[in-house]
Design an enzyme around this catalytic site. Structure first.
Site, mmCIF file in Angstrom:
data_model
loop_
_atom_site.group_PDB
_atom_site.id
_atom_site.type_symbol
_atom_site.label_atom_id
_atom_site.label_comp_id
_atom_site.label_asym_id
_atom_site.label_seq_id
_atom_site.Cartn_x
_atom_site.Cartn_y
_atom_site.Cartn_z
ATOM 1 N N ASN A 1 -7.980 -8.334 4.347
ATOM 2 C CA ASN A 1 -7.559 -7.967 4.644
ATOM 3 C C ASN A 1 -7.252 -9.381 5.908
ATOM 4 O O ASN A 1 -7.908 -10.039 6.542
ATOM 5 C CB ASN A 1 -7.122 -6.833 5.038
ATOM 6 C CG ASN A 1 -5.947 -6.179 5.083
ATOM 7 O OD1 ASN A 1 -4.614 -7.349 5.335
ATOM 8 N ND2 ASN A 1 -5.709 -5.085 4.734
ATOM 9 N N SER B 1 0.661 -0.906 0.119
ATOM 10 C CA SER B 1 0.427 0.409 -0.024
ATOM 11 C C SER B 1 0.762 1.444 -0.132
ATOM 12 O O SER B 1 1.949 1.070 0.676
ATOM 13 C CB SER B 1 -0.653 0.231 1.061
ATOM 14 O OG SER B 1 -2.172 -1.230 0.759
ATOM 15 N N CYS C 1 -6.501 -2.336 6.847
ATOM 16 C CA CYS C 1 -5.752 -2.574 7.995
ATOM 17 C C CYS C 1 -6.185 -2.607 9.528
ATOM 18 O O CYS C 1 -6.719 -1.464 9.310
ATOM 19 C CB CYS C 1 -4.377 -1.522 8.177
ATOM 20 S SG CYS C 1 -3.123 -1.775 9.060
ATOM 21 N N ALA D 1 2.745 -6.341 12.055
ATOM 22 C CA ALA D 1 2.285 -5.217 11.725
ATOM 23 C C ALA D 1 3.232 -3.818 11.899
ATOM 24 O O ALA D 1 3.991 -3.555 12.255
ATOM 25 C CB ALA D 1 2.085 -4.579 13.246
ATOM 26 N N GLY E 1 -0.593 -14.551 -0.422
ATOM 27 C CA GLY E 1 0.434 -13.691 -0.033
ATOM 28 C C GLY E 1 0.863 -13.580 1.309
ATOM 29 O O GLY E 1 2.364 -13.938 0.987
HETATM 30 C C1 SIN Z 1 1.055 -2.611 7.789
HETATM 31 O O1 SIN Z 1 1.761 -2.699 7.053
HETATM 32 O O2 SIN Z 1 1.137 -3.022 8.509
HETATM 33 C C2 SIN Z 1 0.237 -4.346 6.785
HETATM 34 C C3 SIN Z 1 -1.074 -2.992 6.656
HETATM 35 C C4 SIN Z 1 -2.247 -4.064 6.159
HETATM 36 O O3 SIN Z 1 -2.931 -4.577 6.674
HETATM 37 O O4 SIN Z 1 -2.894 -3.102 4.908
#
Ligand code: SIN
Length: 294
Positions: A183, A41, A121, A65, A256
């Site tokens: 997600n 992202s 997220c 995380a 993933g």
């Molecule tokens: C993260 O960057 O901590 C995870 C991103 C997500 O779960 O969308």
């Protein structure tokens, strides 16, 4: 296979959030047989992310995380401006409100085939799930982004809600071209010697094989209640897993956690193809099949 008016050579995509954002890596994933790529992202400005530890491997999956670390949209554009791929290239984006989403979407529009809005997220304070749990906000962000770009807009949903179908409908009503489900699940793990949560951020997102049944349930329910295509994500590690998702209604699947073995794209897409040959089905014929055989 045509989905969102894009041609996918096979239904097995790299899911968002897994690998880095270098053009070299995207070319490599294409060579390794992925049917499409969804990037990590990207936000409006550079974001360092959380301090370590940011990831824990569990017996049954991963807990992470990261804190949406990314170089910001302008740097990302420099990285991808000369990228040329033969498979669909979908950029995942996040923002704190619809204005921020629109700004990022407009900057990226000419450099990718579709956008995936990360409204899911599970631990970002004012991003992600915090907005993706509210159907009015999901509707507004989707509608505003859709109005401002010509390319397909896909909305990635969180399973951390009472009723994921309601949120999927809001995205569809806002004009989304597709839904990605799901997600990660909000979760935590404890270090019993340190007597505290393992992740620096305390909470993280649970992924991997243990979330597959939850993801299947979400895809199944969404497919039965919305008309737009679904990308199924959550614990897919084998051709059989992918087929389960497709039979629940997924037109495409995202890999993933299992993408740490980069042969996974070829292994899964070939496995799905062999299954279809053996059963004398086309891919289209098995999408949602399990929702009808009750
Ligand atoms: C993260 O960057 O901590 C995870 C991103 C997500 O779960 O969308």
């Amino acid at each position: 296979m045509r989905v969102f008016e894009l041609e996918f050579p096979n239904p097995v995509l790299l899911a968002s959030g897994v690998l880095g954002i270098s053009s070299y890596l995207f070319k490599r994933i294409e060579k390794l047989g992925a049917g499409g790529i969804v990037t990590k992202s990207i936000g409006i400005s550079p974001k360092k992310g959380y301090e370590n530890p940011t990831i824990v491997e569990l017996d049954y999956g991963f807990l992470n995380a990261m804190g949406l670390p990314n170089p910001g949209v302008d740097y990302f554009l420099e990285e991808i401006k000369d990228l040329s791929l033969k498979i669909p290239f979908i950029v995942s984006i996040f923002g704190k409100d619809s204005e921020e989403f629109v700004k990022i979407a407009k900057k990226l529009e000419n450099y990718c085939d579709a956008l995936e809005l990360n409204l899911s997220c599970p631990h970002a304070e004012s991003y992600g799930m915090a907005i993706g749990q509210d159907e009015k906000i999901v509707y507004k962000i989707t509608k505003d982004v859709k109005k401002s770009v010509e390319i397909p807009v896909i909305v990635k949903l969180t399973p951390n809600v009472n009723d994921i179908v309601r949120i999927a409908r809001s995205a569809e009503n806002g004009g989304a071209d597709g839904i990605t489900a799901i997600n990660t699940l909000k979760a935590l793990a404890i270090d019993i010697d340190m007597e505290k949560p393992i992740l620096k951020n305390v909470y993280g997102g649970l992924s991997g094989r243990c979330i597959k049944p939850v993801a299947l349930r979400c895809v199944y329910d969404i497919y039965k209640n919305v008309k737009i295509p679904v990308i199924g994500v959550g614990g897919i590690a084998s051709p059989e897993d992918a087929i389960e998702f497709i039979m629940c209604g997924a037109s495409l699947v995202g890999i993933g956690s299992a993408a740490r073995d980069l042969n996974v794209f070829k292994d899964i897409s070939e496995g799905v193809e062999n299954f279809l040959k053996k059963k004398k089905y086309t891919l289209k014929e098995i999408i949602g099949k399990a929702t009808k055989n009750i």
